[in-house]
Write an enzyme that holds these catalytic residues in place. Sequence first.
Site, PDB file in Angstrom:
ATOM      1  N   GLN A   1     -10.390  -2.475   2.441  1.00 53.61           N
ATOM      2  CA  GLN A   1      -9.896  -3.272   3.676  1.00 53.61           C
ATOM      3  C   GLN A   1      -9.737  -2.381   4.920  1.00 53.61           C
ATOM      4  O   GLN A   1      -9.259  -2.936   6.071  1.00 53.61           O
ATOM      5  CB  GLN A   1      -8.448  -3.906   3.296  1.00 53.61           C
ATOM      6  CG  GLN A   1      -7.347  -3.085   3.030  1.00 53.61           C
ATOM      7  CD  GLN A   1      -6.047  -3.836   2.816  1.00 53.61           C
ATOM      8  OE1 GLN A   1      -6.015  -4.194   1.509  1.00 53.61           O
ATOM      9  NE2 GLN A   1      -4.974  -3.826   3.790  1.00 53.61           N
TER      10      GLN A   1
ATOM     11  N   LYS B   1       5.125 -10.171   9.168  1.00 56.83           N
ATOM     12  CA  LYS B   1       4.591  -9.259  10.214  1.00 56.83           C
ATOM     13  C   LYS B   1       3.009  -9.383  10.348  1.00 56.83           C
ATOM     14  O   LYS B   1       2.125  -9.641  11.237  1.00 56.83           O
ATOM     15  CB  LYS B   1       4.793  -7.823  10.081  1.00 56.83           C
ATOM     16  CG  LYS B   1       4.208  -7.063  11.268  1.00 56.83           C
ATOM     17  CD  LYS B   1       4.845  -5.570  11.338  1.00 56.83           C
ATOM     18  CE  LYS B   1       4.199  -4.780  10.143  1.00 56.83           C
ATOM     19  NZ  LYS B   1       2.896  -4.488  10.459  1.00 56.83           N
TER      20      LYS B   1
ATOM     21  N   VAL C   1      10.889  -7.357   9.528  1.00 59.98           N
ATOM     22  CA  VAL C   1      12.226  -6.592   9.473  1.00 59.98           C
ATOM     23  C   VAL C   1      11.774  -5.607  10.681  1.00 59.98           C
ATOM     24  O   VAL C   1      10.981  -5.026  10.533  1.00 59.98           O
ATOM     25  CB  VAL C   1      12.189  -5.696   8.127  1.00 59.98           C
ATOM     26  CG1 VAL C   1      13.494  -5.037   8.250  1.00 59.98           C
ATOM     27  CG2 VAL C   1      12.665  -6.990   6.923  1.00 59.98           C
TER      28      VAL C   1
ATOM     29  N   MET D   1       0.756  -1.282   0.010  1.00 61.42           N
ATOM     30  CA  MET D   1      -0.028   0.124  -0.056  1.00 61.42           C
ATOM     31  C   MET D   1       0.946   1.172  -0.057  1.00 61.42           C
ATOM     32  O   MET D   1       0.376   2.293   0.487  1.00 61.42           O
ATOM     33  CB  MET D   1      -0.849  -0.197   1.203  1.00 61.42           C
ATOM     34  CG  MET D   1      -1.882  -1.405   1.357  1.00 61.42           C
ATOM     35  SD  MET D   1      -3.329  -0.868   2.397  1.00 61.42           S
ATOM     36  CE  MET D   1      -2.809  -0.538   3.649  1.00 61.42           C
TER      37      MET D   1
ATOM     38  N   HIS E   1       9.364  -3.603   2.986  1.00 62.43           N
ATOM     39  CA  HIS E   1       8.934  -3.563   1.950  1.00 62.43           C
ATOM     40  C   HIS E   1      10.147  -4.057   0.807  1.00 62.43           C
ATOM     41  O   HIS E   1      10.190  -4.959  -0.105  1.00 62.43           O
ATOM     42  CB  HIS E   1       8.372  -2.381   1.189  1.00 62.43           C
ATOM     43  CG  HIS E   1       7.015  -2.194   1.859  1.00 62.43           C
ATOM     44  ND1 HIS E   1       6.905  -1.105   2.491  1.00 62.43           N
ATOM     45  CD2 HIS E   1       6.031  -2.577   1.980  1.00 62.43           C
ATOM     46  CE1 HIS E   1       5.764  -0.881   3.073  1.00 62.43           C
ATOM     47  NE2 HIS E   1       5.023  -1.746   2.558  1.00 62.43           N
TER      48      HIS E   1
ATOM     49  N   TYR F   1       4.116   3.851   0.917  1.00 65.36           N
ATOM     50  CA  TYR F   1       5.090   4.528   1.917  1.00 65.36           C
ATOM     51  C   TYR F   1       5.755   3.430   2.321  1.00 65.36           C
ATOM     52  O   TYR F   1       5.977   2.866   3.405  1.00 65.36           O
ATOM     53  CB  TYR F   1       3.933   4.957   2.796  1.00 65.36           C
ATOM     54  CG  TYR F   1       4.807   6.209   4.028  1.00 65.36           C
ATOM     55  CD1 TYR F   1       4.583   7.369   3.146  1.00 65.36           C
ATOM     56  CD2 TYR F   1       5.245   5.974   5.007  1.00 65.36           C
ATOM     57  CE1 TYR F   1       5.219   8.434   3.741  1.00 65.36           C
ATOM     58  CE2 TYR F   1       5.878   7.019   5.669  1.00 65.36           C
ATOM     59  CZ  TYR F   1       5.884   8.358   4.976  1.00 65.36           C
ATOM     60  OH  TYR F   1       6.523   9.506   5.482  1.00 65.36           O
ATOM     61  N   LEU F   2       6.801   3.052   1.397  1.00 66.71           N
ATOM     62  CA  LEU F   2       7.698   1.890   1.643  1.00 66.71           C
ATOM     63  C   LEU F   2       8.720   2.107   2.411  1.00 66.71           C
ATOM     64  O   LEU F   2       9.291   3.339   2.691  1.00 66.71           O
ATOM     65  CB  LEU F   2       8.205   1.591   0.134  1.00 66.71           C
ATOM     66  CG  LEU F   2       7.367   1.382  -0.981  1.00 66.71           C
ATOM     67  CD1 LEU F   2       8.129   1.295  -2.347  1.00 66.71           C
ATOM     68  CD2 LEU F   2       6.321   0.100  -0.679  1.00 66.71           C
TER      69      LEU F   2
ATOM     70  N   GLU G   1      12.274  -0.659   4.638  1.00 71.04           N
ATOM     71  CA  GLU G   1      12.973  -1.276   4.245  1.00 71.04           C
ATOM     72  C   GLU G   1      12.329  -2.896   4.293  1.00 71.04           C
ATOM     73  O   GLU G   1      12.729  -3.957   3.696  1.00 71.04           O
ATOM     74  CB  GLU G   1      14.256  -1.525   5.450  1.00 71.04           C
ATOM     75  CG  GLU G   1      15.371  -2.492   5.277  1.00 71.04           C
ATOM     76  CD  GLU G   1      16.006  -2.188   3.442  1.00 71.04           C
ATOM     77  OE1 GLU G   1      15.853  -1.101   2.874  1.00 71.04           O
ATOM     78  OE2 GLU G   1      16.202  -3.312   3.181  1.00 71.04           O
TER      79      GLU G   1
HETATM   80  O1  PAF Z   1      -0.105  -5.715   3.381  1.00 74.77           O
HETATM   81  C1  PAF Z   1      -0.519  -4.968   2.766  1.00 74.77           C
HETATM   82  O2  PAF Z   1       0.273  -3.959   2.521  1.00 74.77           O
HETATM   83  C2  PAF Z   1      -2.056  -5.205   2.128  1.00 74.77           C
HETATM   84  O3  PAF Z   1      -2.860  -5.682   3.067  1.00 74.77           O
HETATM   85  C3  PAF Z   1      -1.876  -5.618   0.696  1.00 74.77           C
HETATM   86  C4  PAF Z   1      -1.478  -7.223   0.796  1.00 74.77           C
HETATM   87  C5  PAF Z   1      -1.105  -5.082  -0.087  1.00 74.77           C
HETATM   88  C6  PAF Z   1      -3.175  -5.615   0.178  1.00 74.77           C
HETATM   89  O4  PAF Z   1      -3.865  -4.344  -0.125  1.00 74.77           O
END
Ligand code: PAF
Length: 279
Positions: A61, A149, A176, A30, A37, A32-33, A35
């Site tokens: 979600q 996580k 991480v 989603m 990610h 706002y990456l 480390e």
């Molecule tokens: O873990 C997340 O960032 C989200 O739940 C995902 C898997 C990208 C789905 O929107």
Amino acid sequence: MTICRTIEEMRAQVRDWRQAGLRVGLVPTMGYLHEGHMSLVDLAAQRAERVVLSIYVNPTQFGPGEDLDKYPRDFARDEALCRQRGVQALFYPESRAMYAPSHSTWVVVEGLTETLCGRSRPGHFRGVSTVVTKLFNIVQPDVAVFGRKDAQQVLVIQRLVRDLDQPVEVVVAPIVREADGLAMSSRNTYLSADERRRAVCISQALQDAADGYAGGELDACRLRAGVTARIQAGGGRVDYVECVSRDTLQAVTRVDQPALLAVAAFFGKTRLIDNVYLG
Ligand code: PAF
């Protein structure tokens, strides 16, 4: 790096790679990456010649009153990080491209989604399962990487892949952590300096429980009570501390099978999750 803003662009890119015989890895995010990610990108790159990272703050979600509107976003920074890390395509769809106004089809994984975060966030996993299924259908990856996580999310996705015969290998990456042990999360950015300092008690509490387990404490109730007390002493408001079977997510009273000790706790208004494997 290609930036695909539409499903058609993403499909065309993947089609070209497939014609060239290249394997495709997907890292759904989603944005706002951090480390955490980037470690998923590294794992995907070990298993596929081309890596797609998707950035989509999936509205379905989030529950009413949750942080959809204020979820942190910084596309320019995310793009730069992806370029540095060797991502070949960014899938960055517009919201209206993902859900038709009359969208009415949902993926619901029963049995694994009523506990833990599913209890506190009704509808959350329906949104996750649906968007992940859509991302799999759009990108058609050979492999997709998710972080542990979100241990419940991982189990839910593994189940949907199995049950819906999705031809994708799900790879699970280790958690991480920041230098002091706090699990990395885009939501850490919400924490004030004081909350950030205190939030470290979550990982400390889990580590204490893991040490206790290694020292012979198998009673789930006592392990959970220790974690709860430590988080409360650190000023956190516990949403749940659960000790569950790693396969079924059903609560266990004794840790005589591989278990997951999972926590959700609020520091201020920020809800953080973390977990540790026992056994
Ligand atoms: O873990 C997340 O960032 C989200 O739940 C995902 C898997 C990208 C789905 O929107």
